[in-house]
Design a protein around this motif. Structure first.
Motif, PDB file in Angstrom:
ATOM      1  N   ASP A 431      -3.362   7.866   3.223  1.00 36.93           N
ATOM      2  CA  ASP A 431      -2.005   7.519   3.348  1.00 36.93           C
ATOM      3  C   ASP A 431      -1.355   6.846   2.213  1.00 36.93           C
ATOM      4  O   ASP A 431      -0.104   6.693   2.011  1.00 36.93           O
ATOM      5  CB  ASP A 431      -1.931   6.225   4.637  1.00 36.93           C
ATOM      6  CG  ASP A 431      -2.543   6.883   5.700  1.00 36.93           C
ATOM      7  OD1 ASP A 431      -2.435   8.252   6.128  1.00 36.93           O
ATOM      8  OD2 ASP A 431      -3.006   6.202   6.326  1.00 36.93           O
ATOM      9  N   LEU A 432      -2.141   6.394   1.372  1.00 39.05           N
ATOM     10  CA  LEU A 432      -1.650   5.480   0.032  1.00 39.05           C
ATOM     11  C   LEU A 432      -0.362   5.996  -0.566  1.00 39.05           C
ATOM     12  O   LEU A 432       0.433   5.423  -1.024  1.00 39.05           O
ATOM     13  CB  LEU A 432      -2.757   4.981  -0.680  1.00 39.05           C
ATOM     14  CG  LEU A 432      -2.463   4.131  -1.892  1.00 39.05           C
ATOM     15  CD1 LEU A 432      -1.887   2.849  -1.381  1.00 39.05           C
ATOM     16  CD2 LEU A 432      -3.747   3.616  -2.637  1.00 39.05           C
ATOM     17  N   PRO A 433      -0.506   7.306  -1.071  1.00 34.16           N
ATOM     18  CA  PRO A 433       0.673   7.846  -1.582  1.00 34.16           C
ATOM     19  C   PRO A 433       1.945   7.638  -1.235  1.00 34.16           C
ATOM     20  O   PRO A 433       3.053   7.549  -1.983  1.00 34.16           O
ATOM     21  CB  PRO A 433       0.252   9.509  -1.797  1.00 34.16           C
ATOM     22  CG  PRO A 433      -1.331   9.610  -1.599  1.00 34.16           C
ATOM     23  CD  PRO A 433      -1.529   8.424  -0.756  1.00 34.16           C
ATOM     24  N   LEU A 464       0.876   2.460   7.336  1.00 33.44           N
ATOM     25  CA  LEU A 464       1.378   3.028   6.203  1.00 33.44           C
ATOM     26  C   LEU A 464       2.125   4.269   6.173  1.00 33.44           C
ATOM     27  O   LEU A 464       3.064   4.470   5.665  1.00 33.44           O
ATOM     28  CB  LEU A 464       0.293   2.944   5.255  1.00 33.44           C
ATOM     29  CG  LEU A 464       0.453   2.897   3.724  1.00 33.44           C
ATOM     30  CD1 LEU A 464       1.503   1.822   3.142  1.00 33.44           C
ATOM     31  CD2 LEU A 464      -0.689   2.593   2.824  1.00 33.44           C
ATOM     32  N   ALA A 465       1.426   5.367   7.027  1.00 31.02           N
ATOM     33  CA  ALA A 465       1.890   6.585   6.855  1.00 31.02           C
ATOM     34  C   ALA A 465       2.966   7.037   7.558  1.00 31.02           C
ATOM     35  O   ALA A 465       3.709   7.991   7.566  1.00 31.02           O
ATOM     36  CB  ALA A 465       0.633   7.521   7.261  1.00 31.02           C
ATOM     37  N   ALA A 466       3.419   6.037   8.571  1.00 27.69           N
ATOM     38  CA  ALA A 466       4.485   6.332   9.635  1.00 27.69           C
ATOM     39  C   ALA A 466       5.711   6.713   8.710  1.00 27.69           C
ATOM     40  O   ALA A 466       6.659   7.588   9.399  1.00 27.69           O
ATOM     41  CB  ALA A 466       4.701   5.103  10.502  1.00 27.69           C
ATOM     42  N   HIS A 467       5.876   6.109   7.673  1.00 33.00           N
ATOM     43  CA  HIS A 467       7.162   6.179   7.057  1.00 33.00           C
ATOM     44  C   HIS A 467       7.207   7.304   5.964  1.00 33.00           C
ATOM     45  O   HIS A 467       6.553   7.347   5.196  1.00 33.00           O
ATOM     46  CB  HIS A 467       7.414   4.916   6.267  1.00 33.00           C
ATOM     47  CG  HIS A 467       8.694   4.691   5.468  1.00 33.00           C
ATOM     48  ND1 HIS A 467       9.773   3.925   6.470  1.00 33.00           N
ATOM     49  CD2 HIS A 467       9.172   5.238   4.691  1.00 33.00           C
ATOM     50  CE1 HIS A 467      10.721   4.028   5.442  1.00 33.00           C
ATOM     51  NE2 HIS A 467      10.629   4.964   4.526  1.00 33.00           N
ATOM     52  N   ARG A 468       7.699   8.252   6.403  1.00 32.97           N
ATOM     53  CA  ARG A 468       7.862   9.586   5.445  1.00 32.97           C
ATOM     54  C   ARG A 468       9.456   9.721   4.965  1.00 32.97           C
ATOM     55  O   ARG A 468      10.215  10.305   5.640  1.00 32.97           O
ATOM     56  CB  ARG A 468       7.396  10.891   5.967  1.00 32.97           C
ATOM     57  CG  ARG A 468       5.872  10.919   6.505  1.00 32.97           C
ATOM     58  CD  ARG A 468       5.051  11.749   5.722  1.00 32.97           C
ATOM     59  NE  ARG A 468       3.717  11.709   6.236  1.00 32.97           N
ATOM     60  CZ  ARG A 468       2.817  11.090   5.837  1.00 32.97           C
ATOM     61  NH1 ARG A 468       2.931  10.491   4.809  1.00 32.97           N
ATOM     62  NH2 ARG A 468       1.508  10.936   6.128  1.00 32.97           N
TER      63      ARG A 468
END
Ligand code: SAH
Length: 482
Positions: A431-433, A464-468
């Motif tokens: 998810d970090l990217p 962290l990944a929820a936000h695209r």
């Protein structure tokens, strides 16, 4: 309620007690509290009590106070310079107060202001220096609060410094009165002698004071490279606070919040030197030159850096420049961002059986072909703290995964660690990217990677990944240095 006036009803004085008797009547807690207070002086304590409680007896044994057991009688007060009526028995305290007054001895009766000739202060003891705080009995709790504030402000070495000053008093009398003598004392208390005492170097302090006296000491500047901590004012160390209070000039990075800079002496000159990615800033060479120049002018400078000055703070270059120029400096550590971030996440940086080493890195060294050493450490289980890592988040994740670290490895991210407006995110290396594309983060960001991160508390954090987001420019808040 009576109107507040500016007149004190009790006037503070310091009474000579060296070798003199101070009598305390009482055998309980109140007597013990007074005994402890008076024992900070060189008075001879007389404790008069029919039966003293065990704690008081223990105190008497260890302090060498005189114990007078048995029934109280007025002759026991004779010769004392102060009397405390602390029996807790109103009739007895009244009798003691009346006897003392008849004998012409000032008396204090615990919790009975109407019987008191004097009040006892809350005391900050840096013998021979003392700060006494009185509230005329209005606020013992207030007095204690003030006491602890003042205590924190005053260096523990103030006592030895004052003692050294006393030994120079006669010599200083030979200096012409007025500005020359004042200048000597202000350099003595604010310059090299004070710093040497602070460092426990007493003979050096003596030499420095002698040099000042003979005026063959040029006015010496001093630079303290001070860690401001991650942003919260109360994560500043007491030493950092003290130096800020003494500084002539505060040279600070943009990442240090205004509230922390404001902890400095009010009339100190403040010089922001940027160091915020994208903002107008001084180059490192210009900062080095500025510090050298201020040192040559004889200024006491605090070079305030976020977190710890020795962690990604370019302190190495500043220290080298100061060394080359022969300017005295010292380093005061601070709470580095990784520690503040870990605390915000209740995240164990080392975890028994999981991780026993940690890496501080920026991730900016990943661009080349060969994998830097820290990446190998990460793969062998070290916890990794990535400073200034937002703009290289994808690179860091990609290279670590490519090198063999599991994409499921836990990741914690904190923006504005330690501050009220902090935001926490959790996820995995995969998810970090997404961090790079977040336009909603404008503060400094700390990323922590590793299996130990799985032990953190994620209750108050967002995924962290929820936000695209569509690609947005990386905010200019990294504190990356030009
Ligand atoms: N000397 C500092 C680091 C300076 S480099 C220290 O010891 O902390 C600047 C980087 O530190 C930022 O890009 C960010 O990664 C990190 N940082 C500083 N303060 C931070 C904070 N309050 N919260 C999160 N990260 C912070």
């Amino acid at each position: 309620m009576s109107q507040a006036t500016t007149k004190l009803n009790a006037f503070p004085v310091f009474i000579r007690v060296e070798g003199e008797a101070v009598a305390i009547v009482g055998g309980g807690e109140e007597a013990l509290a007074k005994a402890r207070l008076i024992a900070q002086s060189s008075a001879v304590l007389h404790i008069i009590a029919r039966d003293a409680e065990p704690e008081l007896l223990a105190f008497i044994a260890e302090s060498g106070a005189n114990y007078m057991p048995g029934a109280y009688n007025a002759s026991q007060l004779e010769g004392a310079v102060m009397v405390f009526a602390a029996s807790g028995d109103e009739a007895l305290d009244r009798r003691v107060a009346a006897d003392a007054r008849r004998l012409g001895i000032p008396v204090n009766a615990v919790d009975r202001p109407d019987l008191c000739d004097f009040f006892t202060p809350a005391l900050v003891n840096r013998a021979p220096v003392a700060v006494a705080i009185g509230t005329e009995g209005a606020g013992p709790v207030l007095a204690q609060m003030l006491r602890s504030r003042i205590d924190r402000m005053l260096s523990p070495s103030l006592g030895p410094l004052a003692a050294l000053a006393a030994s120079f008093r006669n010599a200083a009398e030979r200096l012409p009165r007025g500005s020359i003598r004042r200048r000597f004392w202000s350099d003595f208390f604010g310059g090299a002698p004070a710093r040497a005492v602070e460092a426990g170097e007493f003979s050096q302090a003596r030499e420095a004071a002698t040099d000042l006296l003979l005026s063959n000491a040029p006015v010496r500047g001093h630079i303290a490279l001070v860690g401001a901590g991650p942003g919260a004012e109360d994560l500043l160390t007491l030493r950092a606070h003290r130096l800020l209070m003494e500084a002539d000039v505060i040279v600070h990075d943009a990442l240090v919040p205004e509230a922390v800079v404001a902890m400095g002496r009010r009339d100190a000159e403040r010089l922001p030197v940027g160091k915020r990615k994208g903002c107008h800033t001084k180059s490192q060479a210009e900062i080095n030159a500025l510090l050298v120049d201020l040192g040559r002018q004889g200024k006491r400078v605090v070079r305030l850096k976020s977190g710890d000055p020795l962690v990604f703070g370019r302190a190495g270059e500043e220290m080298a420049a100061l060394r080359d120029a022969g300017i005295a400096y010292e380093v005061v550590p601070g709470v580095t961002a990784a520690f503040a971030a870990a605390a915000d996440f209740e995240l164990p940086l080392t975890l028994r059986g999981v991780s026993s080493s940690m890496v501080f890195t920026t991730g900016h060294d990943l661009k080349g072909n060969s994998l830097p050493d820290w990446a190998k450490l990460a793969i062998s289980g070290a916890t990794v703290a990535v400073y200034m890592g937002r703009s290289v988040a994808a690179e860091v994740a990609g290279r670590l995964i490519e090198a063999g670290l599991s994409p499921d490895t836990a990741v914690a991210v904190v923006e504005n660690a330690s501050l009220a407006n902090r935001r926490r995110f959790h996820g995995t290396l995969a998810d970090l990217p997404s961090l790079e594309a977040r336009a909603d983060l404008s503060g400094p960001v700390m990323t922590i990677i590793g299996d130990a991160v799985a032990g953190a508390n994620f209750e108050r954090s967002e995924p962290l990944a929820a936000h695209r987001h569509e690609s947005a420019p990386v905010a200019a808040a990294e504190g990356v240095q030009p």
